[in-house]
Design a protein around this motif. Sequence first.
Motif, short mmCIF file in Angstrom:
data_model
loop_
_atom_site.label_atom_id
_atom_site.label_comp_id
_atom_site.label_asym_id
_atom_site.label_seq_id
_atom_site.Cartn_x
_atom_site.Cartn_y
_atom_site.Cartn_z
N ALA A 13 0.83 -1.21 0.00
CA ALA A 13 0.00 0.00 0.00
C ALA A 13 0.86 1.26 0.00
O ALA A 13 0.59 2.22 -0.72
CB ALA A 13 -0.94 -0.01 1.21
N GLU A 14 1.93 1.24 0.82
CA GLU A 14 2.78 2.44 0.89
C GLU A 14 3.71 2.58 -0.32
O GLU A 14 4.40 3.59 -0.45
CB GLU A 14 3.57 2.44 2.20
N SER A 15 3.68 1.60 -1.20
CA SER A 15 4.36 1.75 -2.50
C SER A 15 3.40 2.33 -3.53
O SER A 15 3.74 2.46 -4.71
CB SER A 15 4.88 0.39 -2.99
N GLY A 16 2.16 2.61 -3.09
CA GLY A 16 1.20 3.25 -3.97
C GLY A 16 0.25 2.30 -4.68
O GLY A 16 -0.51 2.73 -5.54
N PRO A 64 9.63 -0.92 -4.36
CA PRO A 64 9.52 -1.62 -3.07
C PRO A 64 9.75 -0.64 -1.92
O PRO A 64 10.47 0.35 -2.07
CB PRO A 64 10.64 -2.67 -3.12
N ASN A 65 9.11 -0.91 -0.79
CA ASN A 65 9.25 -0.01 0.36
C ASN A 65 10.06 -0.68 1.47
O ASN A 65 10.55 -1.81 1.33
CB ASN A 65 7.86 0.47 0.82
N ALA A 66 10.15 0.02 2.59
CA ALA A 66 11.00 -0.46 3.70
C ALA A 66 10.53 -1.81 4.25
O ALA A 66 11.34 -2.56 4.80
CB ALA A 66 11.02 0.59 4.81
N ALA A 67 9.25 -2.10 4.11
CA ALA A 67 8.76 -3.39 4.62
C ALA A 67 9.23 -4.54 3.72
O ALA A 67 9.69 -5.57 4.21
CB ALA A 67 7.23 -3.37 4.70
N ARG A 212 0.07 -3.20 15.54
CA ARG A 212 -0.68 -2.28 14.67
C ARG A 212 0.23 -1.19 14.14
O ARG A 212 1.01 -0.61 14.89
CB ARG A 212 -1.78 -1.59 15.48
N GLY A 213 0.06 -0.87 12.86
CA GLY A 213 0.79 0.26 12.30
C GLY A 213 1.05 0.04 10.84
O GLY A 213 0.78 -1.05 10.30
N PRO A 214 1.56 1.07 10.16
CA PRO A 214 1.90 0.92 8.75
C PRO A 214 3.07 -0.05 8.59
O PRO A 214 3.99 -0.06 9.40
CB PRO A 214 2.28 2.33 8.30
N ALA A 215 3.00 -0.84 7.54
CA ALA A 215 4.00 -1.89 7.32
C ALA A 215 5.42 -1.33 7.31
O ALA A 215 6.34 -1.98 7.83
CB ALA A 215 3.70 -2.61 6.00
N THR A 216 5.61 -0.14 6.75
CA THR A 216 6.98 0.39 6.66
C THR A 216 7.57 0.69 8.04
O THR A 216 8.77 0.88 8.16
CB THR A 216 7.04 1.68 5.81
N GLN A 217 6.70 0.78 9.06
CA GLN A 217 7.23 0.96 10.41
C GLN A 217 7.29 -0.35 11.18
O GLN A 217 8.32 -0.71 11.75
CB GLN A 217 6.36 1.96 11.19
N VAL A 218 6.16 -1.08 11.21
CA VAL A 218 6.12 -2.25 12.10
C VAL A 218 6.97 -3.41 11.57
O VAL A 218 7.55 -4.16 12.36
CB VAL A 218 4.67 -2.73 12.39
#
Length: 228
Positions: A13-16, A64-67, A212-218
Motif C-alpha cells: 500500500a505504501e508503495s502506492g 519496493p518499500n522499507a517493509a 498495529r501500524g503501517p507496514a513500513t514501520q512495524v
Amino acid sequence: MNIVILTGAGISAESGLATFRASDGLWEEHRIEDVATPQAFRRNPVLVHEFYNQRRAKARLARPNAAHQALARLGADPRHRVTLVTQNVDDLHERGGSTGVIHMHGGLETGLCAACGHRWEAPAIMGPYDRCPACARQATRPDIVWFGEIPYHMEEIAAALEQADLFAAVGTSGNVYPAAGFVELAAAAGARTVELNLDASARTSVFDEARRGPATQVVPQWVDELVG
Ligand code: OAD
C-alpha cells in the motif's frame, strides 16, 4: 528458526498500490465478479485483461518499500529459514531483494496459456487474442489465481507451515481462504503467531500477538528484533 511469512496487499500500500478491501480499494471500482473469476473471463476477456494490464502498469511504476526490504534482510539471515508466501501479484518482494518468493495467487509478470499451460514473460499489454508462444493458440490469460481456482504451491506452503516455529501475517485482511487459515495450521504445528497490520483483521483474535501500524514501520521493527 523456521519462519513463515504471509503477505497481502497492505505491504504494498505504501508503495502506492491499492488494496482490495479499503473504501478506495480495487474491488469497488471494479466489481470482483466482473474481473476475478473464470466466469468473468469467459464473459468478457477484454475487460479482465484490461484490468490486469492496468495493474501491471501500476506495479511496474511502483518501488519496493522499507517493509519489502526488511523481509529481504530477514530472508538473508543465515540463522533463520524463511519461507515468504505472498498473495500479492506484484513483484515488489523480488525487487526489494527477496528470493524464492511463493506467489500463491500468481503474478502479473507472466502470461499463461489456458490451452497448453505454457508460461512466458508478460508484455506490458496482454489480450485474449495474443498467441501462445509455445502452441500458437489464442488462449492467453493473466497468470492470476481467480476466485474458485486453486492457489499455487499449496503443498510447498503446507510443508513449510508444518515446520514453522514462527508465523507472521503482514498486511492482509484475512478474508480470503486458504491463506486466511494459515495461522491455524501454523499454530497447530506449534508456531508462535504474529499479525502485523494497519488495523484489526478478520483473523486478529486467532494470533498470539498483533502489532498495529503501517507496514513500513512495524515490519522493519519486527525484523530488527529477529535479526539483531
Ligand atoms: P485486503 O485489501 O483484503 O487487505 C489489506 C489489509 O492491509 C487490510 O487489513 C488493511 O488494513 C491492511 N493495510 C492497508 N494499508 C496498510 C499498511 N500501510 N500497512 C499495513 N497494513 C495495511 O488484501 P488481501 O488480504 O491481500 O486475491 O486480499 C487477499 C486477496 O483478496 C488478494 O490476494 C486478492 C483479493 O481478492 C486475488 O486476486 C486472487
